[in-house]
Design an enzyme around this catalytic site. Sequence first.
Site, short mmCIF file in Angstrom:
data_model
loop_
_atom_site.label_atom_id
_atom_site.label_comp_id
_atom_site.label_asym_id
_atom_site.label_seq_id
_atom_site.Cartn_x
_atom_site.Cartn_y
_atom_site.Cartn_z
N LYS A 37 2.47 -3.32 7.18
CA LYS A 37 2.71 -3.47 5.74
C LYS A 37 4.14 -3.02 5.40
CE LYS A 37 0.31 -4.71 2.90
NZ LYS A 37 -0.04 -6.07 2.39
N TYR A 55 -1.69 -0.61 10.91
CA TYR A 55 -1.80 -1.31 9.63
C TYR A 55 -0.62 -0.97 8.72
CZ TYR A 55 -3.21 -1.86 4.73
OH TYR A 55 -3.22 -2.16 3.38
N THR A 88 0.83 -1.22 0.00
CA THR A 88 0.00 0.00 0.00
C THR A 88 0.86 1.26 0.00
OG1 THR A 88 -1.44 1.28 1.46
CG2 THR A 88 -0.08 -0.34 2.52
N ASP A 89 0.28 2.36 -0.48
CA ASP A 89 0.98 3.64 -0.42
C ASP A 89 1.01 4.20 1.01
OD1 ASP A 89 -1.70 4.33 -0.17
OD2 ASP A 89 -1.65 5.95 -1.64
N GLU A 90 0.24 3.57 1.91
CA GLU A 90 0.19 4.09 3.28
C GLU A 90 1.53 3.92 3.99
OE1 GLU A 90 -3.40 3.29 5.51
OE2 GLU A 90 -4.52 2.96 3.67
P1 NAD Z 1 -9.25 -7.84 2.21
O1 NAD Z 1 -9.26 -7.53 3.66
O2 NAD Z 1 -10.50 -7.62 1.42
O3 NAD Z 1 -8.84 -9.38 1.99
C1 NAD Z 1 -7.78 -9.98 2.66
C2 NAD Z 1 -7.88 -11.48 2.44
O4 NAD Z 1 -6.75 -12.09 3.11
C3 NAD Z 1 -9.13 -12.12 3.05
O5 NAD Z 1 -9.72 -13.00 2.12
C4 NAD Z 1 -8.61 -12.86 4.27
O6 NAD Z 1 -9.37 -14.02 4.59
C5 NAD Z 1 -7.21 -13.22 3.83
N1 NAD Z 1 -6.30 -13.44 4.96
C6 NAD Z 1 -6.17 -12.69 6.07
N2 NAD Z 1 -5.25 -13.22 6.89
C7 NAD Z 1 -4.78 -14.33 6.28
C8 NAD Z 1 -3.81 -15.30 6.62
N3 NAD Z 1 -3.12 -15.23 7.77
N4 NAD Z 1 -3.55 -16.31 5.75
C9 NAD Z 1 -4.26 -16.40 4.57
N5 NAD Z 1 -5.20 -15.51 4.20
C10 NAD Z 1 -5.46 -14.49 5.05
O7 NAD Z 1 -8.02 -7.03 1.60
P2 NAD Z 1 -7.90 -6.27 0.20
O8 NAD Z 1 -8.50 -4.93 0.33
O9 NAD Z 1 -8.34 -7.18 -0.89
O10 NAD Z 1 -6.32 -6.08 0.13
C11 NAD Z 1 -5.48 -7.12 -0.39
C12 NAD Z 1 -4.04 -6.69 -0.27
O11 NAD Z 1 -3.83 -5.47 -0.97
C13 NAD Z 1 -3.57 -6.45 1.16
O12 NAD Z 1 -2.26 -6.93 1.28
C14 NAD Z 1 -3.61 -4.94 1.30
O13 NAD Z 1 -2.65 -4.50 2.23
C15 NAD Z 1 -3.26 -4.51 -0.11
N6 NAD Z 1 -3.79 -3.21 -0.51
C16 NAD Z 1 -5.12 -2.94 -0.38
C17 NAD Z 1 -5.60 -1.69 -0.80
C18 NAD Z 1 -7.07 -1.37 -0.72
O14 NAD Z 1 -7.44 -0.21 -0.98
N7 NAD Z 1 -7.95 -2.30 -0.43
C19 NAD Z 1 -4.73 -0.73 -1.29
C20 NAD Z 1 -3.37 -1.04 -1.38
C21 NAD Z 1 -2.91 -2.29 -0.99
#
Ligand code: NAD
Length: 349
Positions: A158, A154, A129-131
């Site tokens: 990350k 969070y 993430t950009d955070e």
């Molecule tokens: P989300 O919370 O919707 O989904 C996360 C998934 O990971 C879930 O299905 C959960 O069951 C699974 N999970 C959690 N802990 C786990 C573990 N220990 N082992 C296996 N699976 C596990 O998240 P998202 O919004 O789809 O984000 C996905 C990734 O992208 C993350 O790494 C997040 O940091 C990154 N990201 C998200 C955003 C955003 O805006 N949503 C932006 C930048 C980066």
Amino acid sequence: MVTGGAGFIGSAVCRRSVEAGWHVLNVDKLTYAANLSSLASVARHERYALVEGDVGDRALMDKVFAEFQPDAILHLAAESHVDRSIDGAAEFVRTNVVGSYVLLEAALAYWSGLEPGRREAFRFLHVSTDEVYGALGDTGLFTEATPYDPRSPYAATKAASDHLASAWFHTYGLPVIISNSSNNYGSYQFPEKLIPLAILNALKGKPVPVYGDGSHVRDWLYVDDHVSALFSILAQGRVGETYNVGGASERRNIEVVGAICDLLDELSPSVPIGARSKLIQFVTDRPGHDRRYAVDSTKLTQVLGWRAQENFESGLRKTVQWYLANEAWWAPIRQGTTDQRLGLRGSQS
Ligand code: NAD
């Protein structure tokens, strides 16, 4: 192999990967954030499989690598909600930091045993993430050279996992690439995040909460554009490098919820509610809330040729239309959630 493939972005990666003709193994712990109905379109496909498990379970990861023999890993599994990390960071440390470490170790052991051609081609794409970069003032953009300065639990977890991934490249040669993307939105997003929460509250005539004075700025990226970026990075990115992914769509939170209210007034007019912008309510700000994030994606666009297909207006319209058409997806989640405000621990007020 996709970790966290039952989440918001991961499920889009799984759906698109199957469409692209790849074999996909989804490894997901199925936490509260997972939703298997997001995978209904691929669940029975011969090129898709699910293993329910924790990325922090080394024995399971070794078994999964040995049996599935992946050519690449897209590591998305994470605890992802900032407000939850403020109330309790332990799970974030366990999954985002320790889980990523265990996955890197298992990947390294597997990769070390591959024959040279497959070793050369293997990729570990760490999705972040950009955070991790902290907050910006009124001007400027995060580049790949911006120093890390995470503020929330969070973001700190990350950032830690990014450093581990980078170290596994520099120290052991594991072909790692890191992507840092801005805020995603789109279909199948869990309705605790700003955009789906605002859509569903406004639709039902409930108050639409906006933190602080609503002036926080985020750079919104449509989820399918993020998936396309990940595919470009996987195919053409250089190992050991970082790629920023942004939507070039900076909006203040108050503008975002205002646009959602206007779209709903147009697409689903409601006589009793009237103009839905009346539902917007300012609530106590999130502690340590970063004022502004905005991402410079020049490297991704110029070197890899990626372009976002949606601007904020077109992406938001598609998103609102999707939630209107898919009550069967979100209604069970809404029934299981409370309206209780998360993430106020540490707040001064
Ligand atoms: P989300 O919370 O919707 O989904 C996360 C998934 O990971 C879930 O299905 C959960 O069951 C699974 N999970 C959690 N802990 C786990 C573990 N220990 N082992 C296996 N699976 C596990 O998240 P998202 O919004 O789809 O984000 C996905 C990734 O992208 C993350 O790494 C997040 O940091 C990154 N990201 C998200 C955003 C955003 O805006 N949503 C932006 C930048 C980066």
